[in-house]
Design a protein around this motif. Structure first.
Motif, mmCIF file in Angstrom:
data_model
loop_
_atom_site.group_PDB
_atom_site.id
_atom_site.type_symbol
_atom_site.label_atom_id
_atom_site.label_comp_id
_atom_site.label_asym_id
_atom_site.label_seq_id
_atom_site.Cartn_x
_atom_site.Cartn_y
_atom_site.Cartn_z
ATOM 1 N N ARG A 1 10.178 6.212 9.829
ATOM 2 C CA ARG A 1 10.359 6.064 8.383
ATOM 3 C C ARG A 1 10.340 4.588 8.011
ATOM 4 N NH1 ARG A 1 16.301 5.695 6.783
ATOM 5 N NH2 ARG A 1 15.812 6.992 4.972
ATOM 6 N N GLY A 2 10.218 4.336 6.704
ATOM 7 C CA GLY A 2 10.236 2.966 6.212
ATOM 8 C C GLY A 2 8.879 2.302 6.320
ATOM 9 N N TYR A 3 8.904 0.997 6.578
ATOM 10 C CA TYR A 3 7.673 0.223 6.668
ATOM 11 C C TYR A 3 7.300 0.013 8.122
ATOM 12 C CZ TYR A 3 4.087 -3.256 5.943
ATOM 13 O OH TYR A 3 2.881 -3.908 5.941
ATOM 14 N N ILE A 4 6.127 0.528 8.495
ATOM 15 C CA ILE A 4 5.635 0.447 9.868
ATOM 16 C C ILE A 4 4.254 -0.200 9.818
ATOM 17 C CG2 ILE A 4 5.058 1.741 11.962
ATOM 18 C CD1 ILE A 4 6.921 3.960 10.996
ATOM 19 N N PRO A 5 4.162 -1.510 10.058
ATOM 20 C CA PRO A 5 2.884 -2.200 9.927
ATOM 21 C C PRO A 5 2.028 -2.129 11.192
ATOM 22 C CG PRO A 5 4.581 -3.781 10.470
ATOM 23 C CD PRO A 5 5.277 -2.448 10.336
ATOM 24 N N ALA A 6 0.720 -2.175 10.990
ATOM 25 C CA ALA A 6 -0.217 -2.416 12.085
ATOM 26 C C ALA A 6 -0.344 -3.926 12.231
ATOM 27 C CB ALA A 6 -1.572 -1.788 11.772
ATOM 28 N N ILE A 7 0.177 -4.457 13.327
ATOM 29 C CA ILE A 7 0.256 -5.907 13.469
ATOM 30 C C ILE A 7 -1.024 -6.485 14.059
ATOM 31 C CG2 ILE A 7 2.756 -5.834 13.665
ATOM 32 C CD1 ILE A 7 2.398 -6.448 16.682
ATOM 33 N N THR A 8 -1.180 -7.786 13.885
ATOM 34 C CA THR A 8 -2.354 -8.490 14.390
ATOM 35 C C THR A 8 -2.218 -8.775 15.881
ATOM 36 O OG1 THR A 8 -1.348 -10.594 13.779
ATOM 37 C CG2 THR A 8 -2.797 -9.572 12.163
ATOM 38 N N THR A 9 -3.338 -9.021 16.511
ATOM 39 C CA THR A 9 -3.392 -9.445 17.915
ATOM 40 C C THR A 9 -3.824 -10.904 17.950
ATOM 41 O OG1 THR A 9 -3.977 -7.234 18.708
ATOM 42 C CG2 THR A 9 -4.522 -9.088 20.144
ATOM 43 N N PRO A 10 -2.959 -11.832 18.323
ATOM 44 C CA PRO A 10 -3.336 -13.251 18.300
ATOM 45 C C PRO A 10 -4.286 -13.612 19.449
ATOM 46 C CG PRO A 10 -0.929 -12.953 18.247
ATOM 47 C CD PRO A 10 -1.536 -11.652 18.663
ATOM 48 N N PHE A 11 -5.316 -14.362 19.106
ATOM 49 C CA PHE A 11 -6.191 -14.985 20.096
ATOM 50 C C PHE A 11 -6.109 -16.499 19.910
ATOM 51 C CE2 PHE A 11 -8.152 -10.865 19.053
ATOM 52 C CZ PHE A 11 -8.153 -10.265 20.303
ATOM 53 N N ASP A 12 -6.409 -17.244 20.982
ATOM 54 C CA ASP A 12 -6.420 -18.695 20.830
ATOM 55 C C ASP A 12 -7.776 -19.155 20.300
ATOM 56 O OD1 ASP A 12 -8.233 -18.905 22.992
ATOM 57 O OD2 ASP A 12 -6.669 -19.424 24.435
ATOM 58 N N ALA B 1 0.805 -1.178 17.357
ATOM 59 C CA ALA B 1 -0.001 -2.122 18.133
ATOM 60 C C ALA B 1 -1.410 -1.562 18.293
ATOM 61 C CB ALA B 1 0.622 -2.345 19.508
ATOM 62 N N LEU B 2 -2.404 -2.437 18.236
ATOM 63 C CA LEU B 2 -3.801 -2.079 18.470
ATOM 64 C C LEU B 2 -4.329 -1.107 17.429
ATOM 65 C CD1 LEU B 2 -3.758 -1.736 22.380
ATOM 66 C CD2 LEU B 2 -4.083 -3.769 20.961
ATOM 67 N N GLY B 3 -3.860 -1.287 16.188
ATOM 68 C CA GLY B 3 -4.461 -0.574 15.079
ATOM 69 C C GLY B 3 -5.649 -1.354 14.552
ATOM 70 N N THR B 4 -6.051 -1.063 13.326
ATOM 71 C CA THR B 4 -7.197 -1.752 12.733
ATOM 72 C C THR B 4 -7.015 -3.258 12.750
ATOM 73 O OG1 THR B 4 -7.619 0.144 11.293
ATOM 74 C CG2 THR B 4 -8.590 -1.956 10.645
ATOM 75 N N GLN B 5 -5.810 -3.722 12.361
ATOM 76 C CA GLN B 5 -5.577 -5.167 12.335
ATOM 77 C C GLN B 5 -5.388 -5.753 13.729
ATOM 78 O OE1 GLN B 5 -6.401 -6.241 9.553
ATOM 79 N NE2 GLN B 5 -6.313 -4.150 8.731
ATOM 80 N N GLY C 1 1.584 0.159 6.787
ATOM 81 C CA GLY C 1 0.771 -0.864 6.165
ATOM 82 C C GLY C 1 0.086 -1.733 7.194
ATOM 83 N N ALA C 2 -0.073 -3.005 6.847
ATOM 84 C CA ALA C 2 -0.774 -3.915 7.744
ATOM 85 C C ALA C 2 -0.150 -5.295 7.686
ATOM 86 C CB ALA C 2 -2.254 -4.000 7.379
ATOM 87 N N GLY C 3 -0.026 -5.898 8.846
ATOM 88 C CA GLY C 3 0.310 -7.301 8.925
ATOM 89 C C GLY C 3 1.768 -7.673 8.819
ATOM 90 N N ALA C 4 2.511 -7.017 7.915
ATOM 91 C CA ALA C 4 3.919 -7.368 7.657
ATOM 92 C C ALA C 4 4.066 -8.859 7.353
ATOM 93 C CB ALA C 4 4.806 -6.979 8.826
ATOM 94 N N VAL C 5 3.118 -9.398 6.587
ATOM 95 C CA VAL C 5 3.036 -10.849 6.423
ATOM 96 C C VAL C 5 4.153 -11.432 5.559
ATOM 97 C CG1 VAL C 5 0.561 -10.962 6.875
ATOM 98 C CG2 VAL C 5 1.384 -10.543 4.534
ATOM 99 N N LEU C 6 4.856 -10.596 4.804
ATOM 100 C CA LEU C 6 6.019 -11.061 4.043
ATOM 101 C C LEU C 6 7.323 -10.638 4.713
ATOM 102 C CD1 LEU C 6 4.935 -10.532 0.318
ATOM 103 C CD2 LEU C 6 4.473 -12.441 1.868
#
Length: 324
Positions: free
Chosen positions: A9-20, A47-51, A214-219
């Protein structure tokens, strides 16, 4: 299994995968990102969603990513693994890694690029259902798969015994479809994808909506606090937070959730990086935003008063009085 088999429940974002900068997987940045999300009170994570740029990872990198996310977040929040692939057998192999590292469920779209028929999509999910052991969240993602699963098809898929949720990403461009699916299936599975506005508040309070993926959870905690405010009955605060969340989408994304100034992955990473957070770089074929795109992201963060100290700040931020 059904909606009561899980507590998502709540906000579950698809997070980014950082590359150098050279395109190598940056696991240290991923750990930092996970720790930030945890400290921000996010309710769950994909993890490993679209974003997460799953399409450019090797199998070994996929394993490393899931291991790191599990080590940082398992037991602290819901963790779901994107397991998208062209065949059910590939999905099953990805899901086996998720199960190995203790993930709570898997997220699966129809096979991308293929544009399968509804009959083929059903058979794909039926086979996935036979092969995997974890709860399944069905992901309706028309911009990425070029198919929009009908309510009738989703009703059939939700009869499969491991399907517990739907991430229905159509609210931005086809609200009727989203609401049709929500009211048809919310008593059977958890339907994620609700908007963060008065409609989302009403769906939560009056109809038992569980949240959004959602995506990113940038805020950061602003996404979690939107739902916390609704659950606490603080509707004015929820509205103020929702306005801030919607501003990111309206300024930087199209109604179908594609990005206006580059890739979605590059946009979310720029939003993180410009706040001093570990977004990292994209990996080819995806590209980082150009200077024009970066300036649009910077302008958006300035309006929201989210730029680090020393950056140019706006005279008045959206949702003034709402703590970030």
């Amino acid at each position: 299994m059904d909606r009561d088999s899980i507590d998502w429940r709540g906000y579950i974002p698809a997070i980014t995968t950082p590359f150098d900068a050279n395109g190598a997987l940056d696991l240290n940045a991923e750990r930092q990102l996970c720790r930030w999300l945890l400290n921000e009170g996010i309710h769950g994570m994909i993890a490993l969603g679209t974003q997460g740029e799953w399409f450019s990872l090797s199998r070994g990198e996929r394993r490393d990513m899931l291991r790191v996310v599990s080590e940082e977040l398992k037991g602290h929040m819901t963790i779901i693994a994107g397991c998208n692939a062209f065949t059910a057998e590939e999905v099953s192999a990805n899901a086996a890694l998720a199960a190995e590292f203790g993930f709570d469920g898997v997220l699966v779209t129809p096979p991308p690029y293929v544009c399968p028929t509804e009959g083929e999509i059903y058979e794909f999910y039926r086979r996935v259902n036979e092969l995997v052991t974890l709860p399944i969240c069905v992901y309706n993602w028309p911009p990425g798969t070029h198919v929009n699963m009908s309510r009738a098809l989703l009703e059939r898929i939700c009869e499969l015994d491991r399907v517990v949720a739907i991430k229905n990403s159509t609210a931005g461009f086809d609200m009727n479809h989203y609401l049709d699916v929500f009211f048809s299936l919310n008593d059977r599975v958890r339907v994620f994808g609700m908007p963060t506005n008065d409609l989302g508040i009403s769906l939560t309070l009056q109809h038992g909506a569980d949240g959004t993926m959602g995506a990113g959870a940038v805020l950061g905690r602003e996404y979690a606090d939107y739902f916390e405010a609704i659950w606490d009955g603080d509707i004015d605060r929820a509205r103020a937070l929702g306005q801030r969340l919607d501003l990111v989408m309206s300024r930087l994304f199209n109604p179908d959730y594609t990005a206006k100034y580059g890739s979605t992955q590059g946009t979310f990473k720029a939003l993180l990086n410009l706040q001093g957070l570990p977004g990292g770089h994209t990996r080819a074929p995806v590209m980082d935003l150009d200077e024009h795109g970066l300036e649009k992201v910077r302008e958006t963060l300035a309006i929201l008063d989210r730029l680090p100290a020393g950056s140019v700040q706006p005279a008045r931020a959206v949702g003034a009085g709402v703590s970030a």
